[in-house]
Enzyme design. Structure first.
Site, short mmCIF file in Angstrom:
data_model
loop_
_atom_site.label_atom_id
_atom_site.label_comp_id
_atom_site.label_asym_id
_atom_site.label_seq_id
_atom_site.Cartn_x
_atom_site.Cartn_y
_atom_site.Cartn_z
N GLN A 1 46.24 39.08 31.37
CA GLN A 1 47.58 39.12 32.49
C GLN A 1 48.31 37.71 32.27
O GLN A 1 48.04 36.81 31.49
CB GLN A 1 46.85 38.97 33.74
CG GLN A 1 46.51 40.15 34.52
CD GLN A 1 45.08 40.73 34.23
OE1 GLN A 1 44.12 39.93 33.97
NE2 GLN A 1 44.95 41.90 33.99
N CYS B 1 44.59 39.08 41.32
CA CYS B 1 44.01 38.89 40.26
C CYS B 1 42.81 37.79 40.45
O CYS B 1 43.46 36.54 40.61
CB CYS B 1 44.95 38.64 38.97
SG CYS B 1 44.05 38.09 37.52
N ASN C 1 40.30 36.28 38.94
CA ASN C 1 39.91 35.20 37.84
C ASN C 1 41.33 34.36 37.72
O ASN C 1 40.91 33.13 37.62
CB ASN C 1 39.67 35.82 36.62
CG ASN C 1 38.32 36.46 36.60
OD1 ASN C 1 37.37 36.02 36.89
ND2 ASN C 1 38.15 37.61 36.09
N HIS D 1 40.94 49.93 43.39
CA HIS D 1 39.71 50.22 42.49
C HIS D 1 38.82 51.42 42.92
O HIS D 1 38.91 51.56 44.29
CB HIS D 1 38.80 48.85 42.94
CG HIS D 1 39.29 47.55 42.56
ND1 HIS D 1 39.20 46.84 41.37
CD2 HIS D 1 40.10 46.71 43.23
CE1 HIS D 1 40.03 45.66 41.13
NE2 HIS D 1 40.61 45.57 42.36
N GLU E 1 40.57 47.91 33.27
CA GLU E 1 41.56 47.38 34.16
C GLU E 1 42.80 48.20 34.42
O GLU E 1 43.22 48.52 33.13
CB GLU E 1 41.91 45.96 33.90
CG GLU E 1 40.82 45.17 34.41
CD GLU E 1 41.49 43.42 34.67
OE1 GLU E 1 42.84 43.51 34.81
OE2 GLU E 1 40.76 42.66 34.41
N ARG E 2 43.54 48.68 35.34
CA ARG E 2 44.97 49.08 35.26
C ARG E 2 45.66 48.38 34.61
O ARG E 2 45.90 47.08 34.75
CB ARG E 2 45.24 49.11 37.06
CG ARG E 2 46.63 49.57 37.14
CD ARG E 2 46.95 49.61 38.56
NE ARG E 2 47.11 48.41 39.19
CZ ARG E 2 47.76 48.08 40.39
NH1 ARG E 2 47.99 49.03 41.15
NH2 ARG E 2 47.62 46.88 41.06
N CYS F 1 36.67 40.86 35.94
CA CYS F 1 37.59 41.14 36.67
C CYS F 1 36.93 40.75 38.02
O CYS F 1 36.08 41.22 38.64
CB CYS F 1 37.68 42.66 36.71
SG CYS F 1 39.15 43.40 38.08
N GLY F 2 37.83 39.57 38.54
CA GLY F 2 37.39 39.14 39.84
C GLY F 2 37.55 40.02 41.08
O GLY F 2 36.39 40.29 41.80
N SER F 3 38.80 40.60 41.19
CA SER F 3 38.97 41.57 42.21
C SER F 3 38.08 42.61 42.07
O SER F 3 37.56 43.41 43.23
CB SER F 3 40.47 42.07 42.27
OG SER F 3 40.69 42.65 41.20
N GLY F 4 37.80 43.08 40.83
CA GLY F 4 36.73 44.17 40.60
C GLY F 4 35.27 43.93 41.08
O GLY F 4 34.70 44.85 41.63
N1 API Z 1 44.59 44.80 36.17
C1 API Z 1 44.47 44.49 37.65
C2 API Z 1 44.97 42.95 37.97
C3 API Z 1 44.21 41.99 37.23
C4 API Z 1 42.89 41.99 37.97
C5 API Z 1 41.69 41.10 37.18
N2 API Z 1 41.99 40.55 36.26
C6 API Z 1 41.13 40.33 38.07
O1 API Z 1 40.69 39.04 37.86
O2 API Z 1 41.12 40.42 39.60
C7 API Z 1 45.46 45.46 38.48
O3 API Z 1 46.24 45.98 38.06
O4 API Z 1 45.20 45.45 39.53
#
Ligand code: API
Length: 279
Positions: free
Chosen positions: A49, A78, A80, A161, A210-211, A219-222
């Site tokens: 990112q 995001c 992380n 997600h 990841e999208r 992926c932190g939000s994941g």
């Molecule tokens: N690809 C994700 C954004 C980055 C999320 C990820 N790197 C994290 O740490 O949450 C999206 O389009 O929603």
């Protein structure tokens, strides 16, 4: 040695890596093409990112954060990168707490150690409209499947997600299944795709497509979405150690529906972008 271009800092959270720019000190004009150029791992700097720290837009936050995927698309979350930006802001001010604002809302972050940061990632969004989904369905059991992946849970942490529970995350071809699901018609804004395997009570292994980025090491939000999905499905309680390819995050789905994520940050290097990447 480029001494005049836009300064950047390269950081990562468990191997999920970022080029971080700062428009508070150096005005910049990003376009999707320029994001793709900087993020390109062959002809640019390379990152999962591209993150821009911008001046705060109100009195309650310390800075605004804009998140770009390497395909040039923007995201509302995001995890992380939020830890990394929070760490930079705390290093700058000497404070142990900061508030970062994104398009998805305000994020409280707190230092938990020299290179350890906790972030309140905000509320888990569980209504189909907030994921968002293209139609009214039960977000606990999304009516989609691809190959061995069936019956996911839909969660938004400010970004969409879909979490699939499987017996063995290593046995699945995520590189093949991920893009098909990312672009499924049920997801009008696409989706991040997680596969998750319960290892033990309170411990869950996950991998992520990841999208807008593909497979990343973390992926932190994941991880937040996986912990919430597992609790909603009754697979574990509201606190989990989430084991990603790049390492482990501590996640807690709080009683107020906010999700607390704690994990490390790391700096890689700093430099200046060549004007061919960002005029
Ligand atoms: N690809 C994700 C954004 C980055 C999320 C990820 N790197 C994290 O740490 O949450 C999206 O389009 O929603």
């Amino acid at each position: 040695m480029n001494t005049t271009g836009q300064p950047f800092i390269k950081m990562h959270g468990l191997g999920n890596d970022f080029v971080i720019l700062d428009s508070r000190t150096h005005a910049l004009a990003l376009t999707p093409d320029r994001v793709r150029a900087v993020a390109d791992r062959h002809t640019g700097i390379g990152c999962d990112q591209l993150i821009v720290i911008e001046p705060a837009r109100n009195a309650v936050s310390d800075a605004w954060m804009t998140i770009y995927n390497p395909d040039g698309s923007q995201s509302g979350a995001c995890g992380n990168a939020t830890r990394c930006v929070a760490w930079l802001l705390m290093q700058e001010s000497g404070a142990d707490k900061v508030v970062i604002e994104t398009v998805a809302g305000l994020l409280d972050a707190e230092r938990r150690g020299p290179l350890l940061v906790a972030v309140d990632m905000g509320p888990a969004r569980l209504d189909w409209r907030d994921i968002p989904l293209a139609q009214a369905v039960d977000t606990l059991h999304l009516p989609i499947s691809t190959g061995a992946l069936v019956d996911p849970v839909g969660v938004s942490m400010g970004n969409p997600h879909a979490v699939f529970f499987v017996d063995d995350v290593e046995a699945l071809d995520l590189a093949a299944l991920g893009p098909v699901l990312e672009h499924h018609a049920l997801f009008p804004e696409r989706a991040n795709i997680e596969i998750a395997q319960v290892l033990a009570p309170g411990r869950i292994r996950m991998r992520v497509w990841e999208r807008g980025a593909g497979i990343t090491r973390a992926c932190g939000s994941g991880a937040c979405a996986v912990a919430v999905a597992a609790a909603r499905r009754g697979l574990m309680g509201r606190a989990a150690e989430v084991v990603l390819d790049g390492g482990t995050l501590a996640i807690e789905w709080l009683a107020d529906n906010h999700v607390l994520m704690t994990g490390p940050v790391a700096t890689s290097f700093a430099g200046r972008l060549d004007s061919s990447l960002l005029p």
